[in-house]
Design an enzyme around this catalytic site. Structure first.
Site, short mmCIF file in Angstrom:
data_model
loop_
_atom_site.label_atom_id
_atom_site.label_comp_id
_atom_site.label_asym_id
_atom_site.label_seq_id
_atom_site.Cartn_x
_atom_site.Cartn_y
_atom_site.Cartn_z
N LYS A 1 0.99 4.16 -2.89
CA LYS A 1 0.62 5.54 -2.61
C LYS A 1 1.80 6.51 -2.81
O LYS A 1 1.60 7.68 -3.14
CB LYS A 1 0.05 5.67 -1.19
CG LYS A 1 -1.28 4.91 -1.01
CD LYS A 1 -2.36 5.46 -1.93
CE LYS A 1 -3.73 4.87 -1.64
NZ LYS A 1 -4.78 5.40 -2.52
N ALA B 1 3.95 1.57 -1.06
CA ALA B 1 4.60 1.70 -2.38
C ALA B 1 3.62 2.26 -3.40
O ALA B 1 3.97 3.14 -4.20
CB ALA B 1 5.12 0.33 -2.83
N ILE C 1 -8.91 8.24 8.25
CA ILE C 1 -10.26 8.75 8.04
C ILE C 1 -11.25 7.65 8.39
O ILE C 1 -11.03 6.47 8.08
CB ILE C 1 -10.46 9.18 6.56
CG1 ILE C 1 -9.34 10.14 6.08
CG2 ILE C 1 -11.84 9.80 6.35
CD1 ILE C 1 -9.23 11.46 6.79
N TYR D 1 0.84 -1.22 0.00
CA TYR D 1 0.00 0.00 0.00
C TYR D 1 0.87 1.27 0.00
O TYR D 1 0.63 2.21 -0.77
CB TYR D 1 -0.90 -0.04 1.23
CG TYR D 1 -1.92 1.07 1.34
CD1 TYR D 1 -3.09 1.05 0.58
CD2 TYR D 1 -1.73 2.15 2.21
CE1 TYR D 1 -4.03 2.06 0.69
CE2 TYR D 1 -2.66 3.15 2.33
CZ TYR D 1 -3.82 3.10 1.57
OH TYR D 1 -4.75 4.11 1.68
P1 NAP Z 1 -13.31 2.16 1.05
O1 NAP Z 1 -14.36 2.57 2.00
O2 NAP Z 1 -12.70 0.80 1.19
O3 NAP Z 1 -13.88 2.33 -0.47
C1 NAP Z 1 -13.08 1.97 -1.55
C2 NAP Z 1 -13.82 2.27 -2.83
O4 NAP Z 1 -12.97 1.91 -3.93
C3 NAP Z 1 -15.11 1.50 -3.01
O5 NAP Z 1 -16.08 2.35 -3.58
C4 NAP Z 1 -14.73 0.39 -3.99
O6 NAP Z 1 -15.85 -0.01 -4.80
C5 NAP Z 1 -13.72 1.11 -4.86
N1 NAP Z 1 -12.82 0.22 -5.60
C6 NAP Z 1 -11.94 -0.68 -5.11
N2 NAP Z 1 -11.29 -1.29 -6.13
C7 NAP Z 1 -11.76 -0.74 -7.29
C8 NAP Z 1 -11.48 -0.93 -8.67
N3 NAP Z 1 -10.56 -1.82 -9.08
N4 NAP Z 1 -12.16 -0.18 -9.57
C9 NAP Z 1 -13.09 0.72 -9.19
N5 NAP Z 1 -13.39 0.95 -7.89
C10 NAP Z 1 -12.73 0.22 -6.95
O7 NAP Z 1 -12.07 3.18 1.06
P2 NAP Z 1 -11.95 4.68 1.66
O8 NAP Z 1 -11.51 4.57 3.06
O9 NAP Z 1 -13.13 5.48 1.31
O10 NAP Z 1 -10.67 5.19 0.83
C11 NAP Z 1 -10.78 5.88 -0.40
C12 NAP Z 1 -9.38 6.25 -0.89
O11 NAP Z 1 -8.69 7.01 0.10
C13 NAP Z 1 -8.50 5.03 -1.18
O12 NAP Z 1 -7.66 5.30 -2.29
C14 NAP Z 1 -7.66 4.91 0.07
O13 NAP Z 1 -6.44 4.24 -0.16
C15 NAP Z 1 -7.46 6.37 0.42
N6 NAP Z 1 -7.14 6.61 1.82
C16 NAP Z 1 -8.00 6.24 2.82
C17 NAP Z 1 -7.67 6.49 4.14
C18 NAP Z 1 -8.58 6.12 5.29
O14 NAP Z 1 -8.16 6.29 6.45
N7 NAP Z 1 -9.80 5.68 5.05
C19 NAP Z 1 -6.44 7.07 4.46
C20 NAP Z 1 -5.57 7.42 3.42
C21 NAP Z 1 -5.93 7.19 2.11
P3 NAP Z 1 -16.37 -1.53 -4.87
O15 NAP Z 1 -16.87 -1.89 -3.50
O16 NAP Z 1 -17.44 -1.49 -5.89
O17 NAP Z 1 -15.17 -2.34 -5.23
#
Ligand code: NAP
Length: 246
Positions: A158, A156, A187, A154
């Site tokens: 990001k 790598a 988050i 992850y």
């Molecule tokens: P999440 O709740 O797990 O949601 C992930 C989303 O990505 C879902 O809508 C999922 O849809 C979609 N997805 C996954 N693989 C996909 C693919 N191959 N093609 C299209 N859609 C895909 O994640 P989140 O916490 O909201 O995070 C959103 C972003 O912020 C991510 O990039 C994550 O790495 C980043 N981020 C999050 C945090 C945190 O603390 N939450 C911190 C830093 C960065 P499906 O269910 O339809 O697959």
């Protein structure tokens, strides 16, 4: 603010992506709510947007698939005529210690988180160049900036998003297209829900603001970077992490 603009938000069926879709539509954009497998949840996000008198449609595409992404972007462009804002938010985790990490878990995370950004930008940038306008925002993470034990794949991916953002920003700047990254800290979403209470408490001690962030904290930052007012900001990584990484 985004009247007559078309925005794509990848991974918008829940969490941060769903909030970004709602924020951009509340500010006037027509939003493409992308998902991979969660059709019902994406439709639910669209329903909520429509109930708030916004404009949105759910579209399936696995952003890690190069040819599927090419076809999807073609379909969006054919249907809506332009693409002004692209938010590369889709992301997954497959955590584990490096020595035991499966090759498939490394590949899956890189394919979605990093190659997914390449796949969309590869096809959207051509459209934005013709428009001489575009806003691209890629979701990185504090893990990509500082590294995180148990997340070699992850981190790598990001960190790769940051390099990709900077190179794309340099290539596209002269055409009125900005490319920036956001590096969220912890988050409150389903991605962090799986962490144990102990890990969460430990994490909070590392956050000067003293709490996990909310999806709205990220969505507001995205809306700013997508605005016309942010035209002189490109190639940057905006940390939205309560001061965790400075
Ligand atoms: P999440 O709740 O797990 O949601 C992930 C989303 O990505 C879902 O809508 C999922 O849809 C979609 N997805 C996954 N693989 C996909 C693919 N191959 N093609 C299209 N859609 C895909 O994640 P989140 O916490 O909201 O995070 C959103 C972003 O912020 C991510 O990039 C994550 O790495 C980043 N981020 C999050 C945090 C945190 O603390 N939450 C911190 C830093 C960065 P499906 O269910 O339809 O697959």
């Amino acid at each position: 603010m985004f009247e007559n603009q078309v925005a794509i938000v990848t991974g918008a069926s829940r969490g941060i992506g769903a909030e970004i879709a709602k924020e951009l539509s509340a500010q006037g954009a027509m939003v493409i709510v992308n998902y991979q497998g969660s059709r019902e949840r994406a439709e639910q996000v669209v329903d909520e947007i429509k109930e708030a008198h916004g404009n949105a449609v759910a579209m399936q595409c696995d952003v890690s698939d190069f040819s599927a992404t090419e076809q999807w972007i073609k379909d969006v462009h054919k249907e809506y005529g332009r693409i002004d804002i692209l938010v590369n938010n889709a992301g997954i985790t497959r955590d584990g210690l490096l020595m035991a990490m499966k090759e498939a878990d490394f590949d899956a995370v890189l394919s979605t988180n990093l190659k997914g950004c390449f796949n969309t930008v590869r096809f959207v940038s051509r459209i934005m160049m013709k428009q001489r306008f575009g806003r691209i925002i890629n979701m990185s993470s504090v893990s990509g900036v500082a590294g995180n034990a148990g997340q070699a794949n992850y981190s790598a991916s990001k960190a790769g998003v940051i390099g990709f953002t900077k190179a794309s920003a340099k290539e596209l700047a002269s055409r009125g297209i900005t490319v920036n990254a956001i590096a969220p800290g912890f988050i409150d979403t389903e991605m962090t829900e799986v962490l144990s209470d102990e890990v969460k408490q430990q994490a909070v001690t590392q956050i000067p603001v003293g709490r996990f962030g909310e999806t709205a904290d990220i969505a507001k930052a995205v809306a700013f970077l997508a605005s016309k007012e942010a035209s002189y900001i490109t190639g940057q990584v905006l940390h939205v992490d309560g001061g965790m990484c400075m």
